[in-house]
Scaffold this active site. Structure first.
Site, mmCIF file in Angstrom:
data_model
loop_
_atom_site.group_PDB
_atom_site.id
_atom_site.type_symbol
_atom_site.label_atom_id
_atom_site.label_comp_id
_atom_site.label_asym_id
_atom_site.label_seq_id
_atom_site.Cartn_x
_atom_site.Cartn_y
_atom_site.Cartn_z
ATOM 1 N N LYS A 1 -29.263 36.242 -12.575
ATOM 2 C CA LYS A 1 -28.993 36.480 -13.868
ATOM 3 C C LYS A 1 -29.664 36.398 -14.426
ATOM 4 O O LYS A 1 -31.027 36.134 -14.030
ATOM 5 C CB LYS A 1 -28.115 34.840 -13.778
ATOM 6 N N GLU B 1 -28.257 32.782 -27.846
ATOM 7 C CA GLU B 1 -27.326 31.763 -27.563
ATOM 8 C C GLU B 1 -26.736 30.140 -28.181
ATOM 9 O O GLU B 1 -26.342 30.225 -28.836
ATOM 10 C CB GLU B 1 -26.606 31.325 -25.716
ATOM 11 N N SER C 1 -30.613 31.531 -13.770
ATOM 12 C CA SER C 1 -29.443 30.751 -13.126
ATOM 13 C C SER C 1 -30.010 29.729 -12.160
ATOM 14 O O SER C 1 -30.769 29.940 -10.985
ATOM 15 C CB SER C 1 -27.626 31.208 -12.478
ATOM 16 N N HIS D 1 -13.695 45.956 -35.693
ATOM 17 C CA HIS D 1 -12.865 45.330 -34.943
ATOM 18 C C HIS D 1 -12.935 44.852 -33.172
ATOM 19 O O HIS D 1 -12.488 44.657 -32.745
ATOM 20 C CB HIS D 1 -11.024 45.319 -34.960
#
Ligand code: ARG
Length: 443
Positions: free
Chosen positions: A281, A288, A275, A154
């Site tokens: 970043k 992704e 970024s 979970h």
């Protein structure tokens, strides 16, 4: 004028022609189409259906077409690659010889054969890439037999495990994909050639000969099934979708684990982005995009199943619409497998940070309950209640510790004890890795 239409139809409306063309898929099957033309021509010659002179003219013409390449053909003027190549051949060697190549054949068996040949190659590439990824996962797992980490259910901290055990779970899922690809490959690798439009032909052709010449392992025997079956193609998209689903699960973990909240791995600079505004970043864009492209491949599967459903026998032009979905699915999948291989190979594992997670979340609760069973003779359900109650009342597991139970709370000892077949104990994971290395011929 198009050599196929000229017999009975006017020139096609330009808009209609553009709508009907299959240029992307035709580029994909160009080489396969020439191979099919050559095999068919040789077989026609061997069986006395065309003369030696005509066959050699055809074969020379095909060589010229291949040398000049697909860009030398004006594909835009034709319905498809088959009509285009045949027309070009007739331009080059004249109709008396060139016009004989299509004897005892239809574009229906031709295209089905071409798709199977081109797909065979894509599957071979995909299998190689998948093996590269499996090898890399196995080697990374081997480095981390004793790298303790929280295991999840979970997405909550559950019990301690090792990174090797976790990586091996992904390895095994990908191994099943490899088996699935083997099945798709063997069903793809059968020849539909000689089925003609669907009803075969009255010429004395030899289907087994073209099968051999094109390297197929068998025939799609029934000539109606041969031209209209596309389940091999749907199976290839379907296995691609399953592979993508597996890669997407792994991507999701890489994304989570490399985030500040988890802080368990760092992806390499070479596979990450930054970024345009936030200079600190480091973003897991490759992972992704694998996760996102899984949706695209699922879309291809849905499209293909929907196109195919309710299609009456035998050939219908609808079949053409399937091929771009196949190409998209297999090429995205192969590229995603490569991307994943690069991420896994280059990722940095933050062992200490991973281990420090074990101080959170009472991961040792199961071990404590087990110890109460072992040491105090309690029924497991009673021990589960005692530990559960203590945790819910806010006691840290450590506070329940007694001298006899002290060892129980050491996560490495906890992992070491779970040495049943398939468990995370380093000795068991080592055994699994060695067995898998033998399968991959790494030992
Ligand atoms: N481009 C077509 C396809 O992919 C080739 C076969 C055309 N056959 C026909 N009867 N129109 O299916």
């Amino acid at each position: 004028m198009d050599i196929i239409r000229r017999a009975r139809l006017k020139e096609m409306d330009r808009t209609a022609l553009e709508f009907m063309q299959s240029i992307e898929a035709d580029r994909w099957i160009f080489k396969a189409d020439l191979a099919v033309d050559r095999a068919h021509t040789r077989m026609l010659l061997e069986n006395g259906i065309i003369s030696e002179k005509d066959a050699s003219l055809i074969l020379e013409g095909l060589d010229q077409i291949e040398e000049a390449g697909i860009d030398a053909l004006n594909l835009e003027e034709y319905e498809d690659i088959h009509a285009c190549v045949e027309s070009r051949l007739i331009e080059l060697i004249g109709e008396d010889a060139g016009g004989r190549m299509h004897t005892a054949r239809s574009r229906n068996d031709e295209v089905a054969t071409c798709i199977r040949i081109a797909l065979r190659e894509e599957l071979e590439k995909l299998i190689d890439k998948l093996n590269d990824l499996r090898r890399t996962i196995l080697l990374r797992a081997e480095e981390h037999l004793e790298t303790i980490m929280p295991g999840f259910t979970h997405l909550q901290f559950a019990q301690p495990t090792t990174l090797a055990h976790h990586l091996l779970a992904h390895f095994d899922a990908l191994s099943r994909d490899l088996e699935r690809l083997g099945g798709v490959y063997s069903r793809t690798n059968r020849s539909p050639l000689g089925a003609a439009a669907f009803a075969s032909t009255s010429f004395p052709i030899d289907r087994r000969r073209t099968m051999e010449l094109l390297g197929f392992e068998g025939l799609v025997e029934n000539s109606m099934d041969a031209v209209s079956a596309r389940d091999f193609l749907i199976e290839a998209i379907s296995v691609s979708a399953i592979i993508m689903m597996h890669l997407s699960r792994l991507s999701e973990e890489l994304i989570l684990w490399s985030s500040q909240g988890f802080d368990m791995i760092e992806l390499d600079d070479t596979v990450t982005s930054t970024s345009s505004i936030m200079p600190q970043k480091k973003n897991p864009d490759l992972a992704e995009l694998i996760r996102a492209k899984t949706g695209t491949v699922n879309g291809a599967l849905t499209a293909a199943l929907t196109i195919m459903k309710a299609m009456p026998m035998s050939y219908n032009r609808d079949l053409q619409e399937l091929t771009p979905h196949l190409i998209k699915a297999v090429t995205i999948t192969a590229a995603s497998v490569s991307g994943m291989e690069r991420m896994i190979r280059s990722m940095k594992v933050k062992r200490d940070s991973m281990r420090s997670k074990l101080e959170l979340g009472d991961l040792m609760a199961t071990d404590l309950a087990d110890a109460l069973v072992r040491e105090k003779g309690l029924p497991f359900r009673t021990a589960h209640k005692i530990v559960g109650k203590a945790v819910s009342e806010g006691y840290a597991i450590e506070e329940l510790d007694e001298a006899t139970l002290r060892d129980v709370l050491d996560p490495m000892l906890s992992v070491n004890k779970r040495k049943v077949t398939g468990g995370p104990a380093p000795e068991e994971v080592k055994r699994m890795i060695e067995q898998r290395k033998r399968e991959l011929s790494l030992i």
